[in-house]
Enzyme design. Structure first.
Site, mmCIF file in Angstrom:
data_model
loop_
_atom_site.group_PDB
_atom_site.id
_atom_site.type_symbol
_atom_site.label_atom_id
_atom_site.label_comp_id
_atom_site.label_asym_id
_atom_site.label_seq_id
_atom_site.Cartn_x
_atom_site.Cartn_y
_atom_site.Cartn_z
ATOM 1 N N GLY A 50 0.799 -1.215 0.000
ATOM 2 C CA GLY A 50 0.000 0.000 0.000
ATOM 3 C C GLY A 50 0.828 1.260 0.000
ATOM 4 O O GLY A 50 0.283 2.356 -0.078
ATOM 5 N N CYS A 51 2.137 1.125 0.095
ATOM 6 C CA CYS A 51 3.018 2.293 0.030
ATOM 7 C C CYS A 51 3.583 2.386 -1.376
ATOM 8 O O CYS A 51 4.010 1.379 -1.938
ATOM 9 C CB CYS A 51 4.173 2.165 1.033
ATOM 10 S SG CYS A 51 3.658 2.281 2.747
ATOM 11 N N GLN A 52 3.578 3.586 -1.909
ATOM 12 C CA GLN A 52 4.116 3.789 -3.245
ATOM 13 C C GLN A 52 5.635 3.594 -3.244
ATOM 14 O O GLN A 52 6.193 3.018 -4.164
ATOM 15 C CB GLN A 52 3.763 5.186 -3.742
ATOM 16 C CG GLN A 52 3.966 5.371 -5.220
ATOM 17 C CD GLN A 52 3.344 6.666 -5.701
ATOM 18 O OE1 GLN A 52 3.232 7.620 -4.949
ATOM 19 N NE2 GLN A 52 2.946 6.677 -6.939
ATOM 20 N N SER A 53 6.291 4.080 -2.193
ATOM 21 C CA SER A 53 7.727 3.867 -2.026
ATOM 22 C C SER A 53 7.930 2.535 -1.319
ATOM 23 O O SER A 53 7.002 1.978 -0.740
ATOM 24 C CB SER A 53 8.324 4.977 -1.151
ATOM 25 O OG SER A 53 8.031 6.235 -1.676
#
Length: 143
Positions: A50-53
């Protein structure tokens, strides 16, 4: 220091800054101050979904307390994970599982993050609570 005291300290620290650019600098500094994560924990199973990074979060249960180490490949994201980890690391799984991360709204963080970063922050909090719940259940089964 209790989790509540840690969160209140974060709120007090952020109150010192009037401009969000200064608050972002503080967040980035927190990421730079985050202790280095052992490379053996930078594996896919520790990536937060769920984290782009890329954000790695590792939980270690020791002497009844849950300790977190984390890292990210992005500066602000690394600071964000440092912020949430600093609020709860070193506490019991039960305390962490019951934590309302109220400091996030109190400092106005979600309102100043892009939608993707706010979603990533929510995923970090969710993963921390999942670890805490898992260890809380393990403890209950042993007793």
């Amino acid at each position: 220091m209790t989790i509540k005291e840690s969160q209140d300290k974060i709120i007090d620290d952020f109150a010192l800054f009037e401009e969000w650019s200064d608050k972002y600098e503080h967040i980035i500094q927190m990421g730079e101050d985050l202790p280095a994560m052992d490379p053996k924990y930078k594996v896919d199973e520790n990536l937060i979904r769920g984290c782009q990074s890329k954000v790695w979060l590792h939980a270690e249960f020791k002497d009844g307390l849950l300790h977190f180490t984390a890292d990210s490949d992005a500066q602000i994201t690394k600071g964000l994970v440092a912020l949430v980890v600093s609020a709860v690391s070193g506490h019991t799984p039960a305390d962490i599982a019951d934590t309302d991360f109220y400091f996030i709204n109190a400092i106005g963080l979600t309102g100043h993050l892009s939608q993707t970063r706010a979603g990533g922050l929510a995923s970090m909090v969710k993963q921390i609570k999942m670890y805490a719940l898992g260890y809380k259940v393990q403890q209950a089964q042993k007793n």
